[in-house]
Scaffold this motif. Structure first.
Motif, PDB file in Angstrom:
ATOM      1  N   ASP A 139       0.836  -1.213   0.000  1.00  0.00           N
ATOM      2  CA  ASP A 139       0.000   0.000   0.000  1.00  0.00           C
ATOM      3  C   ASP A 139       0.865   1.254   0.000  1.00  0.00           C
ATOM      4  O   ASP A 139       0.541   2.240  -0.669  1.00  0.00           O
ATOM      5  N   GLU A 142       2.214   1.665  -3.509  1.00  0.00           N
ATOM      6  CA  GLU A 142       1.144   2.125  -4.398  1.00  0.00           C
ATOM      7  C   GLU A 142       0.813   3.590  -4.148  1.00  0.00           C
ATOM      8  O   GLU A 142       0.501   4.334  -5.088  1.00  0.00           O
ATOM      9  N   ASP A 143       0.859   4.025  -2.893  1.00  0.00           N
ATOM     10  CA  ASP A 143       0.632   5.452  -2.601  1.00  0.00           C
ATOM     11  C   ASP A 143       1.695   6.308  -3.294  1.00  0.00           C
ATOM     12  O   ASP A 143       1.408   7.384  -3.833  1.00  0.00           O
ATOM     13  N   ASN A 146       0.984   6.399  -7.000  1.00  0.00           N
ATOM     14  CA  ASN A 146      -0.153   7.289  -7.265  1.00  0.00           C
ATOM     15  C   ASN A 146       0.293   8.748  -7.239  1.00  0.00           C
ATOM     16  O   ASN A 146      -0.114   9.559  -8.077  1.00  0.00           O
ATOM     17  N   ARG A 149       2.189   9.598 -10.418  1.00  0.00           N
ATOM     18  CA  ARG A 149       1.264   9.831 -11.546  1.00  0.00           C
ATOM     19  C   ARG A 149       0.635  11.215 -11.412  1.00  0.00           C
ATOM     20  O   ARG A 149       0.506  11.947 -12.383  1.00  0.00           O
ATOM     21  N   ASN A 150       0.248  11.545 -10.176  1.00  0.00           N
ATOM     22  CA  ASN A 150      -0.374  12.846  -9.948  1.00  0.00           C
ATOM     23  C   ASN A 150       0.584  13.985 -10.277  1.00  0.00           C
ATOM     24  O   ASN A 150       0.164  15.064 -10.690  1.00  0.00           O
ATOM     25  N   ALA A 153       4.198  11.931 -13.850  1.00  0.00           N
ATOM     26  CA  ALA A 153       5.117  10.903 -14.359  1.00  0.00           C
ATOM     27  C   ALA A 153       4.518  10.264 -15.615  1.00  0.00           C
ATOM     28  O   ALA A 153       3.341   9.918 -15.631  1.00  0.00           O
ATOM     29  N   GLU A 154       5.327  10.134 -16.642  1.00  0.00           N
ATOM     30  CA  GLU A 154       4.838   9.583 -17.915  1.00  0.00           C
ATOM     31  C   GLU A 154       5.106   8.088 -18.034  1.00  0.00           C
ATOM     32  O   GLU A 154       4.473   7.409 -18.848  1.00  0.00           O
ATOM     33  N   ALA A 155       6.055   7.590 -17.271  1.00  0.00           N
ATOM     34  CA  ALA A 155       6.360   6.156 -17.283  1.00  0.00           C
ATOM     35  C   ALA A 155       7.024   5.818 -15.946  1.00  0.00           C
ATOM     36  O   ALA A 155       7.807   6.617 -15.415  1.00  0.00           O
ATOM     37  N   ILE A 163       5.374  -0.374 -14.896  1.00  0.00           N
ATOM     38  CA  ILE A 163       4.044  -0.301 -14.281  1.00  0.00           C
ATOM     39  C   ILE A 163       3.049   0.180 -15.344  1.00  0.00           C
ATOM     40  O   ILE A 163       3.141   1.307 -15.829  1.00  0.00           O
ATOM     41  N   VAL A 164       2.148  -0.706 -15.712  1.00  0.00           N
ATOM     42  CA  VAL A 164       1.110  -0.367 -16.701  1.00  0.00           C
ATOM     43  C   VAL A 164      -0.247  -0.692 -16.078  1.00  0.00           C
ATOM     44  O   VAL A 164      -0.314  -1.134 -14.924  1.00  0.00           O
ATOM     45  N   THR A 165      -1.317  -0.500 -16.842  1.00  0.00           N
ATOM     46  CA  THR A 165      -2.634  -0.817 -16.287  1.00  0.00           C
ATOM     47  C   THR A 165      -2.674  -2.299 -15.914  1.00  0.00           C
ATOM     48  O   THR A 165      -2.236  -3.157 -16.682  1.00  0.00           O
ATOM     49  N   GLY A 166      -3.179  -2.580 -14.739  1.00  0.00           N
ATOM     50  CA  GLY A 166      -3.286  -3.971 -14.288  1.00  0.00           C
ATOM     51  C   GLY A 166      -2.135  -4.420 -13.426  1.00  0.00           C
ATOM     52  O   GLY A 166      -2.223  -5.468 -12.775  1.00  0.00           O
ATOM     53  N   VAL A 168       0.118  -4.175 -10.184  1.00  0.00           N
ATOM     54  CA  VAL A 168      -0.011  -3.647  -8.825  1.00  0.00           C
ATOM     55  C   VAL A 168       1.141  -4.187  -7.977  1.00  0.00           C
ATOM     56  O   VAL A 168       1.483  -5.371  -8.063  1.00  0.00           O
ATOM     57  N   ALA A 170       1.993  -5.389  -4.549  1.00  0.00           N
ATOM     58  CA  ALA A 170       1.151  -5.857  -3.446  1.00  0.00           C
ATOM     59  C   ALA A 170       1.967  -6.647  -2.432  1.00  0.00           C
ATOM     60  O   ALA A 170       3.106  -7.042  -2.702  1.00  0.00           O
TER      61      ALA A 170
END
Lengths: 247, 246
Positions: A139, A142-143, A146, A149-150, A153-155, A163-166, A168, A170
């Motif tokens: 977590d 992931e924070d 996040n 991205r906010n 970051a482009e990659a 890190i792409v969609t899907g 995670v 964990a």
């Protein structure tokens, strides 16, 4: 309907038959109906505003609103740039189409851009490298992602995995994994973007690194600007197997 | 029945009108009281122009996103309308279509789930408002369970999407989203079973959702619609690496 209404009041005035409404009562009733109708109108308009406007904005403080406006302004600037690019692209395609020509170079560049953005090809550029040492939970990572991205970051890659969609990160501290690969207690996160903005966002007072430090006191995060990073492509197929394009 | 009709006919029309009006008034007052209450209330005067500015920017954002989707569709149509294209060019068009689909730039439909997250009733010491963290956890669990595409209140989650708190609401793809939050996912038909078998998801439901009194409902659907990502795919700092790079 109208006829009956006129008939009954007329009869009452004449001192007539079954329905007798003294004039004062009729006036009171009408005034009451008018008052209720007025209140109804006000409430209906209020309800309409509540549903069609942005009632949630009423719950934001001036500081929140300022932050929202800053986000919207930045986002809209990016959207305008995208509109300009797409308009140019459409214009070139239309011209080529009208002349019976093809624009292979432009199509190839567009393909390369989309594939790079989605993580299907390796990318290179300036950004930051974050060295993580010590025990941290998924977590917390992931924070951090996040927040990257906010900050634009482009990659992003974690321990060499894009890190792409899907995808995670964990697991509990000491048992982190990404894409079924275990991550040790020391790993690097690479992010391509503005080094100044990325660094500033992560390390500001009360920012995500400070928050992670409070939750995971054993974790140590070091942020270093980098002139050039190269991030790998993802190994996973991003084409949906169950979803179908809408027609 | 005829007696009832006769009874109503016997009532003065003013009374009937008044009764109906009072009934509607009751409904509206109830709706107003329950529906218009913001999560937090502020009353400072300087907020009015800020709210108006935010509303204007939101309207611009909606228009820009609609324009982007329209342009992407037109470009796709132009590419598809090239009857003279050589095989190599047709392959390029197909590759572009695949890349757009993989990147989430095309709307998709498929089997999946639709979650709804709603605020709970604030209690002592428990944050009953749905936060960006709650939405992120649910999105992450859906990815881990095998979701192929996810949208939050109509905002498609992409590789660059952030979900952050702003006041008591959230921002996704720079779009301001207010609760309740609908998180839609397309994936394998057993997506919900996979999700329920995740220890982290069960912990999230028991440890956060139930404890805070947040409402979480889910519907399984054979056809969930996900919109296309309507944001930018422009790269300002990143560039495709030269071929041969791992």
């Amino acid at each position: 309907m109208n006829n009956r209404h006129v008939g009954s009041t007329h009869g009452a005035h004449e001192g007539g038959h079954a329905r007798r409404f003294p004039r004062a009562d009729t006036l009171t009733s009408r005034l009451t109906v008018a008052a209720v109708a007025g209140i109804l109108g006000v409430l209906a308009v209020g309800q309409l505003h509540a549903q069609t406007g942005a009632p949630a904005l009423e719950g934001l403080s001036a500081t929140d609103l300022t932050q929202l406006i800053a986000n919207l302004t930045t986002g809209n600037d990016q959207l305008r740039a995208e509109v300009t690019d797409l308009s140019d692209q459409q214009g070139h395609l239309q011209d080529a189409h009208d002349r019976g020509e093809t624009t292979v170079d432009q199509l190839t560049a567009d393909l390369a851009r989309i594939r790079a953005w989605a993580g299907l090809t390796p990318v290179t550029g300036q950004g930051i490298a974050i060295v993580v040492r010590g025990r941290i939970g998924g977590d917390g990572v992931e924070d951090l992602l996040n927040e990257l991205r906010n900050a634009g970051a482009e990659a992003i890659s974690v321990d060499g995995i894009r890190i792409v969609t899907g995808v995670v990160v964990a697991g509990s501290p000491g048992a982190l994994s990404v894409e079924n690969d275990a991550i040790g207690d020391s790993f690097e996160i690479h992010a391509i973007g503005s080094p100044q903005i990325l660094t500033g966002t992560l390390t500001r007072t009360g920012g995500v690194i400070a928050q992670i430090g409070a939750t995971y006191p054993d974790a140590e995060l070091t942020v270093t600007p980098a002139d050039q990073l190269t991030l790998p492509a993802t190994d996973r197929s991003l084409l949906p197997s169950h979803g179908r394009p809408q027609l | 029945m005829s007696a009832l009709v006769a009874h109503f006919r016997g009532l003065p029309s003013v009374q009937v009108t008044l009764s109906i009006a009072l009934l509607v008034l009751g409904f509206l007052i109830a709706a107003q009281v329950t529906g218009e209450k913001p999560r937090t209330q502020y009353s400072t005067q300087e907020r009015a122009p800020l709210i108006q500015t935010a509303l204007d920017l939101q309207a611009q954002q909606e228009a820009l996103k609609a324009r982007i989707l329209d342009l992407r569709k037109k470009i796709g149509d132009l590419e598809a309308q090239d009857p003279t294209a050589a095989d190599s060019l047709r392959q390029l068009y197909a590759d572009l279509e695949d890349a757009r689909l993989a990147a989430g730039l095309i709307a998709i439909s498929g089997p999946g789930l639709a979650f709804r997250l709603e605020d709970g009733t604030p209690g002592a010491g428990v944050d009953a408002l749905v936060s960006a963290q709650d939405v992120r956890v649910l999105v992450q669990e859906l990815w881990l369970a095998g979701a192929e595409g996810i949208a939050v209140n109509g905002e498609r989650i992409s590789a660059t999407s952030a979900v952050i708190d702003i006041g008591g609401s959230i921002l996704v793809n720079s779009a301001y989203l207010a609760p309740p939050y609908q998180i839609s996912a397309v994936g394998p038909p057993d997506l919900y079973d996979r999700l329920r078998s995740s220890i982290a998801f069960v912990d999230f439901v028991h440890g956060r959702i139930d404890r805070a009194g947040i409402s979480l409902s889910v519907a399984e659907d054979a056809s969930v619609d996900l919109p296309a990502f309507a944001g930018t795919v422009n790269l300002r700092y990143a560039a495709p690496a030269p071929s041969g790079t791992p």
